[in-house]
Design a protein around this motif. Structure first.
Motif, PDB file in Angstrom:
ATOM      1  N   ASP A  42       0.799  -1.047   0.020  1.00  0.00           N
ATOM      2  CA  ASP A  42       0.086   0.032  -0.010  1.00  0.00           C
ATOM      3  C   ASP A  42       0.811   1.263   0.066  1.00  0.00           C
ATOM      4  OD1 ASP A  42      -2.532  -1.453   0.149  1.00  0.00           O
ATOM      5  OD2 ASP A  42      -1.911  -1.584   2.363  1.00  0.00           O
ATOM      6  N   SER A  43       2.130   1.133   0.606  1.00  0.00           N
ATOM      7  CA  SER A  43       2.820   2.460   0.707  1.00  0.00           C
ATOM      8  C   SER A  43       3.421   2.856  -0.719  1.00  0.00           C
ATOM      9  CB  SER A  43       4.198   2.053   1.674  1.00  0.00           C
ATOM     10  OG  SER A  43       3.769   2.171   3.097  1.00  0.00           O
ATOM     11  N   SER A  44       3.818   1.671  -1.566  1.00  0.00           N
ATOM     12  CA  SER A  44       4.222   1.785  -2.790  1.00  0.00           C
ATOM     13  C   SER A  44       2.929   2.501  -4.057  1.00  0.00           C
ATOM     14  CB  SER A  44       4.731   0.610  -3.395  1.00  0.00           C
ATOM     15  OG  SER A  44       6.017   0.559  -2.974  1.00  0.00           O
ATOM     16  N   VAL A  45       1.899   2.118  -3.431  1.00  0.00           N
ATOM     17  CA  VAL A  45       0.839   2.429  -4.351  1.00  0.00           C
ATOM     18  C   VAL A  45       0.289   3.909  -3.879  1.00  0.00           C
ATOM     19  CG1 VAL A  45      -1.662   2.030  -4.964  1.00  0.00           C
ATOM     20  CG2 VAL A  45      -0.309   0.192  -4.577  1.00  0.00           C
ATOM     21  N   ALA A  46       0.670   4.263  -2.850  1.00  0.00           N
ATOM     22  CA  ALA A  46       0.336   5.546  -2.507  1.00  0.00           C
ATOM     23  C   ALA A  46       1.173   6.712  -2.722  1.00  0.00           C
ATOM     24  CB  ALA A  46       0.000   5.630  -0.789  1.00  0.00           C
TER      25      ALA A  46
END
Ligand SMILES: Nc1ncnc2c1ncn2[C@@H]1O[C@H](COP(=O)(O)OP(=O)(O)OP(=O)(O)O)[C@@H](O)[C@H]1O
Ligand SMILES: [Mg+2]
Length: 210
Positions: free
Chosen positions: A100-104
């Protein structure tokens, strides 16, 4: 896999690492199930080396897609070496940041596109998905203020040094992810004092440890 995969997400300075420490103690007191505490970027020897490349403030030339690919590469190694084996042994894995961090950050913050970053991460982690994701919700400027405060004695990394607009886009990215997968995410008000943040997190996690 019989393990339990828990991830902690949220903007810089939300209090993720602070919460992980408190949860470590609480989980150990609650259950005899082995607990693996880990973090991203990094989490394994190779992935930690990749982390240093990504976060180095001198790497101002790094392209956004290079950054996303390096993160996914490190994540692949971390999953294969550490996360998946622990889950297969039935252990609890508590990870400070994940896909999720990468996507955000890269998908929305850098503007690569959330779908593109989801795709490269699907290649990296295959079908692995957190069972529970605690999202520490805080205004971008509040989180950054905490990191910059005199009490925080660490240097800022390359991503933390980005403009406030970048951090606001990151937060929008998280909001979209939560909207798309409301069952996996639990939102916690991270503007509260650390003890209250922990209390809210523990109320969500404790029943899931059985
Ligand atoms: N609930 C809180 N209220 C006030 N200050 C806090 C709170 N939680 C953590 N802090 C302080 O804010 C700073 C950042 O906290 P922490 O390192 O846990 O955040 P983080 O989410 O892990 O940040 P990063 O994304 O940079 O890893 C630290 O100095 C920490 O002591
Ligand atoms: Mg942290």
């Amino acid at each position: 896999m019989n393990g339990l995969f828990i991830t902690i997400e949220g903007p810089d300075g939300a209090g993720k690492s602070t919460l992980v420490k408190k949860l470590q103690t609480a989980v150990a007191a609650e259950t005899k199930r082995p607990l693996v505490i880990t973090r991203e970027p990094g989490g394994s020897e190779i992935a930690e080396e990749i982390r240093d490349i990504i976060l180095n403030p001198l790497h101002t030339k790094m392209d956004a897609r290079t950054e996303a690919l390096l993160l996914a590469a490190g994540r692949r190694q971390h999953v294969v070496e550490k996360i998946r084996p622990a889950l297969e042994r039935g252990e609890i894995v508590l990870c400070d940041r994940f896909v999720d961090s990468s996507v955000a950050y890269q998908g929305q913050g850098r503007g690569i596109g959330m779908d593109k970053v989801i795709a490269i991460n699907a290649f990296a982690v295959e079908d692995l998905k957190p069972d529970i994701t605690l999202y520490l919700d805080i205004a971008s400027d509040e989180g950054l203020k905490r990191i910059k405060s005199k009490h925080s004695n660490r240097k800022q990394d390359r991503l933390e040094l980005e403009e406030i607009t970048f951090h606001e886009k990151v937060r929008e990215g998280y909001e979209q992810l939560i909207e798309e997968d409301p069952n996996r995410f639990s939102r916690i008000d991270a503007s509260q004092v650390p003890a209250k943040v922990f209390e809210d997190a523990w109320a969500i996690l404790k029943p899931r440890l059985k």
